[in-house]
Design a protein around this motif. Sequence first.
Motif, short mmCIF file in Angstrom:
data_model
loop_
_atom_site.label_atom_id
_atom_site.label_comp_id
_atom_site.label_asym_id
_atom_site.label_seq_id
_atom_site.Cartn_x
_atom_site.Cartn_y
_atom_site.Cartn_z
N GLN A 261 0.84 -1.02 0.19
CA GLN A 261 -0.15 -0.17 -0.08
C GLN A 261 0.75 1.18 -0.09
O GLN A 261 0.65 2.09 -0.59
CB GLN A 261 -0.93 -0.01 1.34
N LYS A 262 1.88 1.14 0.93
CA LYS A 262 2.75 2.42 0.78
C LYS A 262 3.72 2.49 -0.38
O LYS A 262 3.92 3.65 -0.71
CB LYS A 262 3.69 2.27 2.02
N LYS A 265 1.28 4.20 -3.01
CA LYS A 265 1.23 5.70 -2.72
C LYS A 265 2.31 6.33 -3.27
O LYS A 265 2.46 7.56 -3.95
CB LYS A 265 1.05 6.15 -1.16
N THR A 268 2.82 6.30 -7.10
CA THR A 268 1.68 7.41 -7.73
C THR A 268 1.96 8.84 -7.45
O THR A 268 2.02 9.54 -8.32
CB THR A 268 0.43 7.18 -7.02
N ASP A 269 2.37 9.16 -6.03
CA ASP A 269 2.84 10.46 -5.93
C ASP A 269 4.12 10.98 -6.72
O ASP A 269 4.08 12.03 -7.24
CB ASP A 269 3.22 10.72 -4.47
N GLU A 360 -4.99 1.37 -6.19
CA GLU A 360 -5.35 2.35 -5.12
C GLU A 360 -5.09 2.01 -3.89
O GLU A 360 -5.06 0.69 -3.67
CB GLU A 360 -6.88 2.91 -5.31
N VAL A 361 -4.67 3.02 -2.96
CA VAL A 361 -4.33 2.50 -1.67
C VAL A 361 -5.33 1.92 -0.83
O VAL A 361 -6.60 2.92 -0.67
CB VAL A 361 -3.69 3.83 -0.82
N GLU A 363 -6.29 1.56 2.93
CA GLU A 363 -5.95 1.84 4.07
C GLU A 363 -6.02 0.79 5.13
O GLU A 363 -5.13 0.85 6.21
CB GLU A 363 -6.77 3.13 4.67
#
Length: 526
Positions: A261-262, A265, A268-269, A360-361, A363
């Motif tokens: 998940q990290k 992100k 993508t960032d 997509e992350v 959470e």
Amino acid sequence: LSEQWFVKMKPLAEPAINAVKEGKVRFIPKTWEKVYYDWMENIRDWCISRQLWWGHRIPIWYCQDCGHMNAFVEPPEACEKCGSNDLLQDPDVLDTWFSSALWPFSTLGWPEKTPDLEYYYPTDLLVTGFDIIFFWVARMIMMGLKFMGDVPFYDVYIHALVRDEEGKKMSKSFGNVIDPLDMIDKYGADALRFTLASLAVQGRDIKLSESRIESSKNFANKIWNALRFILMNIKGFDPSAFSEESLVLDLADRWILSRTQKVIKEVTDFLNGYYVGESAKTLYEFIWGEFCDWYVEISKATLYDSTEDSIRKDGVKYILWKVSSIILRLLHPYMPFITEELWQHLPCVQESIVISPWPEVDEKFINDVAEEKMKYIMDTVRVIRNLRAEMEIKPGEKVKVVVKPHDAEYSELVKEYEKYIIRLASLSEFQIDPTYERPKGCAVGVMDKAEIFMPLGDLIDIEKEVARLKLRLQEVMDEISRVEAKLSNTDFIEKAPQHVVEKERAKLQEFQEIKGRIERHLEQLA
């Protein structure tokens, strides 16, 4: 002197300058804005007529009777002033950059208001080189604002120049050109593409070498082999038959899901900020350094264990499938061919990776506690692996290890997950002893929560090894003395070519590092 056609530029430049200052157009890296402003704030009128055979003909017709200049889109039948039919079109053509400046909207049907023009203008991104910021980029902005009332694009990404591995410009005369077609034939298109992307750091030119492309090919092979292992072990497995809430997960499963998940992100960032190289580096380190080297290896302990129940095995299979599908999608912009091929063999995925949604992350899978615990397991294995390497113990030879914990929580952790450590560090025996005292001939590694001991008596003849290391140490010290003498010679430093001097300095550093390792080995054996 000859008569030429000019465009008055100041009225066009001012709105284009404001468009960048107001953030309507963004340069990436931002430092290139200065080049843009320097050109635009000191702009001169532009001579747009060229005496060439090919190009857009200047739309001016001269009346041969009254001398009037007629400007029309279509060829006129008569002079608009005197009505004469004796008209002659200007023989010159427009400057290529004038025609190119109209490209963002002229290709979409302008001046007609076509559906394509409505939909695609303005576009999001222009990727180009720094050498045509004024010749093309600035002129497209000016023309777009003039004729369309809006900027032609929002972001301008200025890419790097590709140089050789020493930073020199590639040139046939220098003999340092790397032919991309040759590299594709030798290493594959994905390897070349990933190499160029991974080296693309904002504001820095690319230093390209064949060895870097070969390294990317090795990365592709690593992915291929890992996915081949996964596909073999999930054959006949249907991920859609399981709900994620029903899965039985252990520490490694929770860790890899959280890290995934990290990474989603982070990648993508980076891509949203046009940090292409940093994004590629993140993927490389995660796929090779975490997923392949750690989780896939840990999964084998469950998949190959005949005593493990099917529910637990299904959990591991699901995680392997889920993380693989995410990795392939994240990697697809960099390695489109291998990712599409592997995607076709994954169960329960879209027809093509090209049309699959970007990850997509989620959470609920982020688990900092699992990551912290797994970090200590991995650190423990790394210390043991370093000891094995320093003592030159063969990879297939199993060793005994004793952990002396300084922390009760760490002690419980390694006890609970000792199966990870035994498998990953190739151990014959694993003990936890808070009172252990180091015996003679025992290698030791230190981490913040424990000391790790590796008795060497059964692995090597300690006396012979000490004698061998002392002899090798003397040889290395002799080499250090020889190189130091050469480097302290003023004539050598002043007269020898720079690359020869640097080579000797590198030798000295290498010998000093070897000396340090040998001294540590002798200390371990004392």
